[in-house]
Design a protein around this motif. Structure first.
Motif, PDB file in Angstrom:
ATOM      1  N   ASP A 188       0.815  -1.220   0.000  1.00 35.11           N
ATOM      2  CA  ASP A 188       0.000   0.000   0.000  1.00 35.11           C
ATOM      3  C   ASP A 188       0.845   1.266   0.000  1.00 35.11           C
ATOM      4  O   ASP A 188       0.442   2.281  -0.550  1.00 35.11           O
ATOM      5  CB  ASP A 188      -0.958   0.008   1.189  1.00 35.11           C
ATOM      6  CG  ASP A 188      -2.094  -0.990   1.016  1.00 35.11           C
ATOM      7  OD1 ASP A 188      -2.742  -1.299   2.034  1.00 35.11           O
ATOM      8  OD2 ASP A 188      -2.328  -1.450  -0.115  1.00 35.11           O
ATOM      9  N   ALA A 189       1.999   1.242   0.632  1.00 38.43           N
ATOM     10  CA  ALA A 189       2.845   2.431   0.696  1.00 38.43           C
ATOM     11  C   ALA A 189       3.370   2.807  -0.680  1.00 38.43           C
ATOM     12  O   ALA A 189       3.724   3.958  -0.911  1.00 38.43           O
ATOM     13  CB  ALA A 189       4.001   2.209   1.665  1.00 38.43           C
ATOM     14  N   SER A 190       3.427   1.853  -1.612  1.00 36.57           N
ATOM     15  CA  SER A 190       3.955   2.142  -2.942  1.00 36.57           C
ATOM     16  C   SER A 190       2.896   2.702  -3.877  1.00 36.57           C
ATOM     17  O   SER A 190       3.217   3.140  -4.969  1.00 36.57           O
ATOM     18  CB  SER A 190       4.549   0.868  -3.559  1.00 36.57           C
ATOM     19  OG  SER A 190       3.496  -0.033  -3.889  1.00 36.57           O
ATOM     20  N   ARG A 191       1.640   2.682  -3.468  1.00 31.18           N
ATOM     21  CA  ARG A 191       0.565   3.129  -4.344  1.00 31.18           C
ATOM     22  C   ARG A 191       0.325   4.620  -4.175  1.00 31.18           C
ATOM     23  O   ARG A 191       0.382   5.140  -3.070  1.00 31.18           O
ATOM     24  CB  ARG A 191      -0.702   2.359  -4.026  1.00 31.18           C
ATOM     25  CG  ARG A 191      -0.521   0.881  -4.338  1.00 31.18           C
ATOM     26  CD  ARG A 191      -1.812   0.196  -4.368  1.00 31.18           C
ATOM     27  NE  ARG A 191      -1.576  -1.182  -4.817  1.00 31.18           N
ATOM     28  CZ  ARG A 191      -2.472  -2.110  -4.744  1.00 31.18           C
ATOM     29  NH1 ARG A 191      -3.651  -1.858  -4.266  1.00 31.18           N
ATOM     30  NH2 ARG A 191      -2.207  -3.322  -5.177  1.00 31.18           N
ATOM     31  N   PRO A 192       0.003   5.294  -5.270  1.00 30.67           N
ATOM     32  CA  PRO A 192      -0.269   6.731  -5.174  1.00 30.67           C
ATOM     33  C   PRO A 192      -1.515   6.992  -4.345  1.00 30.67           C
ATOM     34  O   PRO A 192      -2.457   6.211  -4.366  1.00 30.67           O
ATOM     35  CB  PRO A 192      -0.473   7.163  -6.628  1.00 30.67           C
ATOM     36  CG  PRO A 192      -0.673   5.918  -7.402  1.00 30.67           C
ATOM     37  CD  PRO A 192      -0.123   4.770  -6.609  1.00 30.67           C
ATOM     38  N   ALA A 193      -1.495   8.083  -3.624  1.00 27.54           N
ATOM     39  CA  ALA A 193      -2.608   8.402  -2.739  1.00 27.54           C
ATOM     40  C   ALA A 193      -3.395   9.623  -3.203  1.00 27.54           C
ATOM     41  O   ALA A 193      -4.199  10.140  -2.462  1.00 27.54           O
ATOM     42  CB  ALA A 193      -2.101   8.624  -1.319  1.00 27.54           C
ATOM     43  N   ASP A 194      -3.175  10.085  -4.447  1.00 27.83           N
ATOM     44  CA  ASP A 194      -3.947  11.234  -4.912  1.00 27.83           C
ATOM     45  C   ASP A 194      -5.340  10.759  -5.353  1.00 27.83           C
ATOM     46  O   ASP A 194      -5.544   9.596  -5.696  1.00 27.83           O
ATOM     47  CB  ASP A 194      -3.212  11.967  -6.032  1.00 27.83           C
ATOM     48  CG  ASP A 194      -2.981  11.094  -7.237  1.00 27.83           C
ATOM     49  OD1 ASP A 194      -3.796  11.207  -8.191  1.00 27.83           O
ATOM     50  OD2 ASP A 194      -2.018  10.311  -7.241  1.00 27.83           O
ATOM     51  N   LEU A 213      -6.694   7.106  -6.875  1.00 21.56           N
ATOM     52  CA  LEU A 213      -7.602   6.271  -6.091  1.00 21.56           C
ATOM     53  C   LEU A 213      -8.890   6.005  -6.861  1.00 21.56           C
ATOM     54  O   LEU A 213      -9.412   4.880  -6.828  1.00 21.56           O
ATOM     55  CB  LEU A 213      -7.908   6.930  -4.748  1.00 21.56           C
ATOM     56  CG  LEU A 213      -6.733   6.983  -3.766  1.00 21.56           C
ATOM     57  CD1 LEU A 213      -7.089   7.839  -2.563  1.00 21.56           C
ATOM     58  CD2 LEU A 213      -6.331   5.586  -3.333  1.00 21.56           C
ATOM     59  N   ARG A 231      -8.133   3.321  -9.333  1.00 18.17           N
ATOM     60  CA  ARG A 231      -8.058   2.002  -8.681  1.00 18.17           C
ATOM     61  C   ARG A 231      -9.446   1.465  -8.380  1.00 18.17           C
ATOM     62  O   ARG A 231      -9.731   0.279  -8.582  1.00 18.17           O
ATOM     63  CB  ARG A 231      -7.256   2.091  -7.386  1.00 18.17           C
ATOM     64  CG  ARG A 231      -5.754   2.173  -7.622  1.00 18.17           C
ATOM     65  CD  ARG A 231      -4.980   2.143  -6.332  1.00 18.17           C
ATOM     66  NE  ARG A 231      -5.159   0.874  -5.635  1.00 18.17           N
ATOM     67  CZ  ARG A 231      -4.863   0.687  -4.351  1.00 18.17           C
ATOM     68  NH1 ARG A 231      -4.373   1.676  -3.628  1.00 18.17           N
ATOM     69  NH2 ARG A 231      -5.042  -0.479  -3.781  1.00 18.17           N
ATOM     70  N   THR A 289     -11.614   3.535  10.893  1.00 16.87           N
ATOM     71  CA  THR A 289     -10.854   3.759   9.661  1.00 16.87           C
ATOM     72  C   THR A 289     -11.436   2.951   8.498  1.00 16.87           C
ATOM     73  O   THR A 289     -11.465   3.447   7.365  1.00 16.87           O
ATOM     74  CB  THR A 289      -9.356   3.453   9.839  1.00 16.87           C
ATOM     75  OG1 THR A 289      -9.188   2.114  10.307  1.00 16.87           O
ATOM     76  CG2 THR A 289      -8.718   4.412  10.824  1.00 16.87           C
ATOM     77  N   ALA A 321     -12.963   4.673   5.142  1.00 17.90           N
ATOM     78  CA  ALA A 321     -12.530   4.233   3.810  1.00 17.90           C
ATOM     79  C   ALA A 321     -13.736   3.870   2.944  1.00 17.90           C
ATOM     80  O   ALA A 321     -13.775   4.222   1.754  1.00 17.90           O
ATOM     81  CB  ALA A 321     -11.575   3.049   3.930  1.00 17.90           C
TER      82      ALA A 321
END
Length: 126
Positions: free
Chosen positions: A7-13, A17, A20, A76, A80
């Motif tokens: 998950d840390a490697s995936r973009p969070a903009d 999202l 995805r 959380t 989500a």
């Protein structure tokens, strides 16, 4: 090499999202069910599930809700779910959620100017 499941490697903009979420739904042929009506209904259900966590808490307990790991995990997860359905809803209707929020804040700043010497302690409706 980056692990695609990390998950840390995936973009969070937001656009990434939304892509995805769209890819996830497309891979499962869920698009026929992702109508605005269905998505907004699902959004309401998920928001109610988030609200349920806080239903019988005192204001003081609600402030400390993230102190309990099990409850924090539930919060959380529901946050989500709410965000996922909101982003999918926006994608289907072509709404830019950040632009919509910025416009709403601008309107509220004009509707509710900074208080003068006479101040009400009651929060205004947005």
């Amino acid at each position: 090499m980056t692990d695609p499941h990390d998950d840390a490697s995936r973009p969070a903009d937001l656009p990434a999202l939304q892509r995805r979420l769209a890819d996830f739904a497309a891979a499962r042929n869920w698009q026929p069910y992702h109508t605005p009506k269905n998505l907004v209904a699902a959004l309401g259900v998920e928001a109610a599930e988030l609200q349920e966590i806080f239903q019988w808490l005192t204001p003081e307990e609600s402030i400390r809700v993230m102190d309990d790991p099990d409850t924090a995990h539930r919060v959380t997860d529901e946050v989500a779910d709410v965000l996922a359905y909101l982003l999918q809803f926006c994608e289907v209707l072509g709404v830019d959620p950040l632009a919509a929020l910025a416009r709403k804040i601008d309107r509220n700043e004009h509707r509710f100017p900074l208080p003068g010497p006479e101040r009400s302690d009651a929060p205004p409706r947005a």
